[in-house]
Structure formats: C-alpha cells, structure tokens
Write a protein that holds these residues in place. Structure first.
Motif, PDB file in Angstrom:
ATOM      1  N   GLU A  88       0.591  -1.314   0.276  1.00 26.53           N
ATOM      2  CA  GLU A  88      -0.009   0.574  -0.482  1.00 26.53           C
ATOM      3  C   GLU A  88       0.977   0.674   0.115  1.00 26.53           C
ATOM      4  O   GLU A  88       1.574   1.074   0.547  1.00 26.53           O
ATOM      5  CB  GLU A  88      -0.545   0.082   0.986  1.00 26.53           C
ATOM      6  CG  GLU A  88      -1.667   1.231   1.395  1.00 26.53           C
ATOM      7  CD  GLU A  88      -2.697   1.035   2.340  1.00 26.53           C
ATOM      8  OE1 GLU A  88      -3.581   0.409   2.405  1.00 26.53           O
ATOM      9  OE2 GLU A  88      -1.915   1.688   3.955  1.00 26.53           O
ATOM     10  N   VAL A  89       0.858   2.431  -1.136  1.00 28.13           N
ATOM     11  CA  VAL A  89       1.277   3.311  -0.832  1.00 28.13           C
ATOM     12  C   VAL A  89       0.496   4.268  -0.429  1.00 28.13           C
ATOM     13  O   VAL A  89      -0.391   4.708  -1.264  1.00 28.13           O
ATOM     14  CB  VAL A  89       2.335   3.293  -2.191  1.00 28.13           C
ATOM     15  CG1 VAL A  89       2.909   5.252  -2.064  1.00 28.13           C
ATOM     16  CG2 VAL A  89       2.674   2.349  -2.589  1.00 28.13           C
ATOM     17  N   GLY A  95       4.465  13.911   1.127  1.00 30.65           N
ATOM     18  CA  GLY A  95       5.716  12.081   0.823  1.00 30.65           C
ATOM     19  C   GLY A  95       4.730  11.913   0.469  1.00 30.65           C
ATOM     20  O   GLY A  95       3.561  11.993   0.280  1.00 30.65           O
ATOM     21  N   LEU A  96       5.211  10.171   0.731  1.00 23.65           N
ATOM     22  CA  LEU A  96       5.514   9.226   0.095  1.00 23.65           C
ATOM     23  C   LEU A  96       5.010   8.200   1.589  1.00 23.65           C
ATOM     24  O   LEU A  96       6.684   8.043   2.453  1.00 23.65           O
ATOM     25  CB  LEU A  96       6.132   8.557  -0.684  1.00 23.65           C
ATOM     26  CG  LEU A  96       6.268   6.971  -1.879  1.00 23.65           C
ATOM     27  CD1 LEU A  96       6.348   7.102  -3.219  1.00 23.65           C
ATOM     28  CD2 LEU A  96       6.764   6.066  -0.855  1.00 23.65           C
ATOM     29  N   THR A  97       3.989   7.371   1.553  1.00 23.31           N
ATOM     30  CA  THR A  97       4.245   6.141   2.935  1.00 23.31           C
ATOM     31  C   THR A  97       4.078   4.818   2.233  1.00 23.31           C
ATOM     32  O   THR A  97       3.437   5.020   1.067  1.00 23.31           O
ATOM     33  CB  THR A  97       2.943   6.455   3.569  1.00 23.31           C
ATOM     34  OG1 THR A  97       4.064   7.976   4.320  1.00 23.31           O
ATOM     35  CG2 THR A  97       3.700   5.415   4.588  1.00 23.31           C
ATOM     36  N   LEU A  98       5.517   3.826   2.882  1.00 25.99           N
ATOM     37  CA  LEU A  98       4.347   2.695   1.763  1.00 25.99           C
ATOM     38  C   LEU A  98       4.868   1.588   3.054  1.00 25.99           C
ATOM     39  O   LEU A  98       5.300   1.607   3.784  1.00 25.99           O
ATOM     40  CB  LEU A  98       6.025   2.408   1.016  1.00 25.99           C
ATOM     41  CG  LEU A  98       6.217   1.139  -0.114  1.00 25.99           C
ATOM     42  CD1 LEU A  98       7.024   1.022  -1.450  1.00 25.99           C
ATOM     43  CD2 LEU A  98       7.137  -0.369   0.834  1.00 25.99           C
ATOM     44  N   SER A 103       6.557  -4.507   6.839  1.00 25.76           N
ATOM     45  CA  SER A 103       6.909  -3.065   7.509  1.00 25.76           C
ATOM     46  C   SER A 103       6.344  -1.879   7.256  1.00 25.76           C
ATOM     47  O   SER A 103       5.755  -1.880   6.674  1.00 25.76           O
ATOM     48  CB  SER A 103       8.550  -2.775   6.477  1.00 25.76           C
ATOM     49  OG  SER A 103       7.903  -3.346   5.582  1.00 25.76           O
ATOM     50  N   GLU A 104       6.810  -0.184   7.054  1.00 33.00           N
ATOM     51  CA  GLU A 104       5.913   0.514   7.263  1.00 33.00           C
ATOM     52  C   GLU A 104       7.350   1.562   7.399  1.00 33.00           C
ATOM     53  O   GLU A 104       7.858   1.492   8.044  1.00 33.00           O
ATOM     54  CB  GLU A 104       5.146   0.802   7.972  1.00 33.00           C
ATOM     55  CG  GLU A 104       4.420   2.322   7.733  1.00 33.00           C
ATOM     56  CD  GLU A 104       3.124   2.879   8.284  1.00 33.00           C
ATOM     57  OE1 GLU A 104       2.785   3.942   8.910  1.00 33.00           O
ATOM     58  OE2 GLU A 104       2.259   2.130   9.282  1.00 33.00           O
ATOM     59  N   GLY A 105       7.176   2.200   6.249  1.00 39.47           N
ATOM     60  CA  GLY A 105       8.422   3.800   6.305  1.00 39.47           C
ATOM     61  C   GLY A 105       7.206   5.002   5.262  1.00 39.47           C
ATOM     62  O   GLY A 105       7.292   4.789   4.546  1.00 39.47           O
ATOM     63  N   SER A 106       8.081   6.115   5.828  1.00 39.27           N
ATOM     64  CA  SER A 106       7.704   7.653   4.834  1.00 39.27           C
ATOM     65  C   SER A 106       8.957   8.141   4.408  1.00 39.27           C
ATOM     66  O   SER A 106      10.138   8.032   4.798  1.00 39.27           O
ATOM     67  CB  SER A 106       6.933   8.062   5.831  1.00 39.27           C
ATOM     68  OG  SER A 106       5.052   7.204   5.740  1.00 39.27           O
ATOM     69  N   LEU A 107       8.934   8.973   3.274  1.00 37.29           N
ATOM     70  CA  LEU A 107       9.643   9.443   2.598  1.00 37.29           C
ATOM     71  C   LEU A 107       9.520  11.385   2.575  1.00 37.29           C
ATOM     72  O   LEU A 107       7.960  10.768   1.503  1.00 37.29           O
ATOM     73  CB  LEU A 107      10.533   9.024   1.407  1.00 37.29           C
ATOM     74  CG  LEU A 107      11.558   8.036   2.029  1.00 37.29           C
ATOM     75  CD1 LEU A 107      11.713   7.135   0.425  1.00 37.29           C
ATOM     76  CD2 LEU A 107      12.705   8.240   2.546  1.00 37.29           C
ATOM     77  N   VAL A 132      11.224   3.715  -5.613  1.00 37.44           N
ATOM     78  CA  VAL A 132      10.048   3.135  -5.001  1.00 37.44           C
ATOM     79  C   VAL A 132       9.574   2.864  -6.399  1.00 37.44           C
ATOM     80  O   VAL A 132       9.367   3.526  -7.100  1.00 37.44           O
ATOM     81  CB  VAL A 132       9.611   3.781  -4.301  1.00 37.44           C
ATOM     82  CG1 VAL A 132       8.051   3.419  -3.425  1.00 37.44           C
ATOM     83  CG2 VAL A 132       9.992   4.119  -2.778  1.00 37.44           C
ATOM     84  N   ILE A 133       8.859   1.822  -6.643  1.00 36.20           N
ATOM     85  CA  ILE A 133       8.521   1.153  -7.967  1.00 36.20           C
ATOM     86  C   ILE A 133       7.045   1.246  -8.464  1.00 36.20           C
ATOM     87  O   ILE A 133       6.600  -0.290  -7.472  1.00 36.20           O
ATOM     88  CB  ILE A 133       9.637   0.006  -8.817  1.00 36.20           C
ATOM     89  CG1 ILE A 133      10.279   0.318  -9.503  1.00 36.20           C
ATOM     90  CG2 ILE A 133       8.655   0.122 -10.262  1.00 36.20           C
ATOM     91  CD1 ILE A 133      11.254  -0.946  -9.644  1.00 36.20           C
TER      92      ILE A 133
END
Length: 159
Positions: A88-89, A95-98, A103-107, A132-133
């Motif tokens: 899920e993006v 920004g972008l959260t994946l 896991s989970e991460g944001s940029l 991130v593709i």
C-alpha cells in the motif's frame, strides 16, 4: 493531494520494472559487450591479435552482454514469490508512505531525486540505485493525472 494505491507486484512486473529503472546501466553493459564481441571478431579475421586474446575478448563481451539479464532473473528467482507482498502506497502533500504486512516507512518529497512515469511504472527515485516502483495499473487515471500535476508543480517529475 491524497492518493492511496494498493498492489501486489508479479515477478514478471518486478523484472520489467527493475529493467526499466536500471536501463542506462543495462544498455551500457549490453552495448559494451556487443562492441567487445565485434572487436574480437574483427581481430580474428585480420589476425591483429593472437587467437587467445581475441577469444578472451569474446568471452568478456558475452559476459557483459548476458550478465545484466542473468543477474536480474537470478535475483527474482532467489527471492521467490514471497518477495512481492501486498503493498500500500499513500501519497500526500508531505511525501510517500509505503506499507506492507512486515514494514512501514515514509519519505518526504525532498528525499526524492526525481520521479518518472515511464513504461507502465511510476519510479520514485531516491538515488541512482534505489527507487520505489509503483505499477501504473494500480493507479486510477484521475489519480495519475493529479499526481503528475502535483509533481510538475514541485519540479520533481522528469521525462
């Protein structure tokens, strides 16, 4: 802007996406390999180099020609089908959260060197070797247009 995208990459999609993301290095290696093979063939015909040296050049040319594809395919096979979990993006003004199950991460947008929309994928590039593709199929056309306008405004969209 608030866009939520959910998808699961297939191994074939991951291969295509990686190939498209790394196309400069992929093409450089393949072209260098082809050039070495051509030079070796010319050397064999004109006897410019010893036969051993020409065969050595041809072997290295074949490696440069075939190795990028072999590495990409081997990496995909090594990871197996579990390497592509449901993803899920979330894209918003910050920004972008994946997110995946593990896991989970944001940029923030400032962390991205560029964003490209190319060959059926969105590439959110962090640096030369990381991105991130997101497959285009996962995003509705209206969301894609909204994202494109947002990225153009921030001068992040390339190509």
């Amino acid at each position: 802007m608030q866009i939520l995208v959910q998808y699961t990459l297939t191994p074939a999609e991951a291969l295509r996406g990686t190939r498209a993301f790394k196309w400069t290095w992929y093409l450089t290696s393949v072209a260098a390999g082809a050039l070495l093979i051509i030079m070796a063939r010319i050397s064999l015909r004109t006897a410019t180099l010893s036969q051993g040296m020409a065969l050595f050049m041809m072997f290295n040319g074949l490696l440069l020609l075939l190795l990028p594809e072999a590495v990409l395919r081997w990496a995909g096979r090594r990871r197996g089908p579990a390497a592509y979990p449901p993803t899920e993006v979330a894209l918003d003004d910050e920004g972008l959260t994946l997110r995946t199950d593990a896991s989970e991460g944001s940029l923030p947008w400032s962390a991205f060197a560029s964003v490209r929309h190319h060959t059926g994928f969105w590439f959110f590039r962090v640096n030369r070797s990381q991105a991130v593709i997101v497959p285009e199929r996962a995003m509705e056309a209206s969301a894609s247009e909204e994202l494109e306008a947002f990225l153009r405004e921030r001068k992040l969209l390339k190509g």
